[in-house]
Design an enzyme around this catalytic site. Structure first.
Site, mmCIF file in Angstrom:
data_model
loop_
_atom_site.group_PDB
_atom_site.id
_atom_site.type_symbol
_atom_site.label_atom_id
_atom_site.label_comp_id
_atom_site.label_asym_id
_atom_site.label_seq_id
_atom_site.Cartn_x
_atom_site.Cartn_y
_atom_site.Cartn_z
ATOM 1 C CG PHE A 152 -1.818 1.240 1.251
ATOM 2 C CD1 PHE A 152 -3.035 1.227 0.586
ATOM 3 C CD2 PHE A 152 -1.441 2.387 1.929
ATOM 4 C CE1 PHE A 152 -3.862 2.352 0.589
ATOM 5 C CE2 PHE A 152 -2.259 3.502 1.953
ATOM 6 C CZ PHE A 152 -3.471 3.484 1.276
ATOM 7 C CG ASP A 237 5.850 3.699 1.352
ATOM 8 O OD1 ASP A 237 5.874 4.347 2.419
ATOM 9 O OD2 ASP A 237 4.846 3.640 0.625
ATOM 10 C CE LYS A 267 0.218 5.727 7.595
ATOM 11 N NZ LYS A 267 -1.155 6.188 7.856
#
Length: 444
Positions: A152, A237, A267
Site C-alpha cells: 500500500f 516506503d 505519518k
C-alpha cells in the site's frame, strides 16, 4: 474506561447528532465513523458522549507523541503566531533545520537532499517522479517500476499505480502504466523482475495495510544487490514504519550497513501535524529532479517543519526509540500467550496478530472486525486490516500499564466477538427461515 451511551447533561447521544450532521455534509468515502472524538491526552481520547478510550492505533501510526503533547502543542502555536505560510518562493529556518536533521538521522551521504510534501501519498508521488526521471534519463530508457503485491503506497493516481489491492485500483482504471507487481518476499520473483528495463523497485519493509507483514530476512539486502547491479533505484516506503515506529529512526536501519536510494516519510513525522518527505541519497539520485519538475504549495511550510523538529526532539530526548522497542516486545510476548492468537508479527510498536478460526461458522471470517467492535465498546481503539488480523500502532510513549491492560482484556474481547457473531448468525438464520429479515451482513 468503557464509554457511556449518552450525555449526562442532556440524556441524548451528542455523538449521534454529530454523526447525523456528518452524513449530511461529508463525502461518503469512509463510511460512518465509529465515534465522534473531542479530546485527547497521551494515549487516551474521549468522545462526544464522555466515553474514554485507550488509543492503540495512534491515528494509524501518526500520533507518535500521543495526543496534545505539551511541547508539540506549544511549538506549533508559537510558530503559527510567528510565521505560518510563506510559499516555496522562500525558505525558513525550520525547513532547513528539519531537512538537515532527517539527513543526519538517516545517515545520508554528502549530496543527499530532502523534498517536503503534506502527506504519505504525496511523498510517494515525488518518489514515483524520481523513478520516472531515472528511467527516462537512462540509455536505453527504462520503462518499468517494480512494486510488491499486498503493498500500500497511497490513493492518488500515481501512488495508486504502486498500490496492489484490486478494490482500491479497479474503480479508477486505467491507472498510470509501467508498474509491475511481484509476490512480496519471493526472492526468485524479485530476481526475475529486476532487469535492465527496471527504473526502480518500490517496497515497504513491513507491509502495514496488509496486516503488518515484514519482508523475510535477507530480502532487503538482496533487493539492494539486484538494483545496484541493474542500475535501478531502490525506494523504501517508510510512511508507516519511519520516525521511530519500529524502534529505530527508519526500519531499513535494522539491516546493517544498508542504504537505499530514496525513502518516503509521513505519518509520525509531524506528530499529528500533516507533513510528508522524500529523502534522496547521494548526488546522482538527488540531481534527478530539478527546478520546475516538482513542487508543493504547502510542502515544508514553517509550522509543519517546526512540528517535525519538535517531534524528533521529543523522540530523542525521551528515549522513545527505546520505549518503542521495549513496549513492542512486551506487547508481542503478552499477545502470543493469549489463547486464540495464532501469530504475532512486527517490530517496535507496529504489531499485527492473527486470530484463530474458532467462530460459530467455522471459518473465522469477520472475527477481527467483531473484535474491533468489542474493543471499542470496552474502551480500546484497534484496527482490523483483514478478517482475522488485528493491527496495533500506538503512541511511542505507551506505558507498560497501558500495554498490559489490553493484553489482559483481549481474552474477554475475543469471547465477546464470538458471541456477537453467534448472535448475528442466529438472527440471520431465524430471519431467513421466516422470510422477515435480511440474511446479508449489515453495512458498517
Amino acid at each position: 474506561m468503557s464509554p457511556s451511551a449518552s450525555s449526562p447533561a442532556t440524556g441524548e447521544s451528542t455523538g449521534a447528532a454529530w454523526l447525523e450532521r456528518y452524513t449530511g455534509s461529508l463525502l461518503n468515502v469512509f463510511g460512518t465513523p465509529q465515534r465522534v472524538l473531542v479530546r485527547g491526552s497521551g494515549s487516551r481520547v474521549w468522545d462526544a458522549d464522555g466515553g474514554e478510550y485507550l488509543d492503540l492505533l495512534g491515528g494509524i501510526a501518526v500520533n507518535v507523541l500521543g495526543h496534545a503533547h505539551p511541547l508539540l502543542t506549544s511549538v506549533v502555536a508559537s510558530q503559527q503566531a510567528t510565521l505560518g505560510h510563506i510559499s516555496n518562493f522562500f525558505t525558513s529556518p525550520t525547513q532547513v533545520a528539519l531537512a538537515e536533521r532527517l539527513l543526519a538521522l538517516a545517515g545520508a551521504p554528502e549530496g543527499s537532499r530532502v523534498f517536503f510534501a503534506n502527506s504519505g501519498t504525496e511523498a510517494v508521488e515525488a518518489a514515483l517522479k524520481l523513478a520516472r526521471r531515472a528511467g527516462n534519463s537512462a540509455d536505453p530508457v527504462r520503462p518499468t517500476v517494480v512494486a510488491l503485491e499486498q503493498g500500500f503506497h497511497g490513493r492518488t493516481m500515481g501512488a495508486l499505480s504502486l498500490t496492489h489491492k484490486a478494490a482500491y485500483r479497479e474503480p479508477f482504471a486505467p491507472l498510470p502504466g509501467g508498474v509491475t507487481h511481484i509476490p512480496a518476499g519471493d526472492l526468485a520473483a524479485l530476481r526475475a523482475a529486476i532487469t535492465d528495463e527496471t527504473a526502480a523497485l518500490v517496497l515497504e519493509p513491513i507491509q502495514g495495510e496488509a496486516g503488518v507483514l515484514p519482508l523475510p530476512p535477507g530480502y532487503l539486502r538482496e533487493a539492494r544487490r539486484l538494483t545496484l547491479e541493474a542500475g535501478a533505484l531502490l525506494i523504501i516506503d517508510e510512511v508507516q514504519t519511519g520516525v521511530g515506529r519500529t524502534g529505530r529512526w527508519f526500519a531499513f536501519q535494522h539491516e546493517p550497513d544498508f542504504m537505499p536510494d530514496a525513502v518516503t516519510l509521513a505519518k509520525g513525522l509531524g506528530g499529528g501535524f500533516p507533513i510528508g518527505a522524500l529523502i534522496t541519497f547521494g548526488p546522482a539520485v538527488s540531481d534527478l529532479l530539478g527546478p520546475g519538475q516538482h513542487g508543493s504549495t504547502f510542502g515544508g511550510n514553517p509550522v509543519a517543519t517546526a512540528a517535525g523538529l519538535a517531534t524528533l526532539h521529543v523522540i530523542e530526548s525521551d528515549d522513545l526509540l527505546g520505549n518503542a522497542a521495549r513496549m513492542g516486545e512486551r506487547l508481542r510476548a503478552g499477545l502470543a500467550a493469549v489463547p486464540g492468537v495464532t501469530e504475532v508479527r512486527g517490530r517496535g510498536l507496529l504489531i499485527g496478530f492473527d486470530l484463530d478460526a474458532d467462530t460459530p461458522d467455522g471459518t473465522g471470517a469477520g472475527l477481527a472486525p467483531a473484535v474491533v467492535t468489542a474493543a471499542l465498546e470496552a474502551g480500546f481503539i484497534i484496527n482490523a486490516p483483514g478478517p482475522r488480523t488485528i493491527r496495533l500502532a500506538p503512541a511511542l510513549l505507551l506505558t507498560a500499564e497501558e500495554a498490559d491492560s489490553f493484553v489482559a482484556a483481549l481474552p474477554g474481547l475475543l469471547d465477546a466477538a464470538r458471541a456477537a457473531i453467534a448472535g448475528t448468525a442466529s438472527s440471520a438464520g431465524t430471519a431467513s427461515s421466516t422470510g422477515t429479515g435480511r440474511t446479508e451482513p449489515a453495512q458498517e
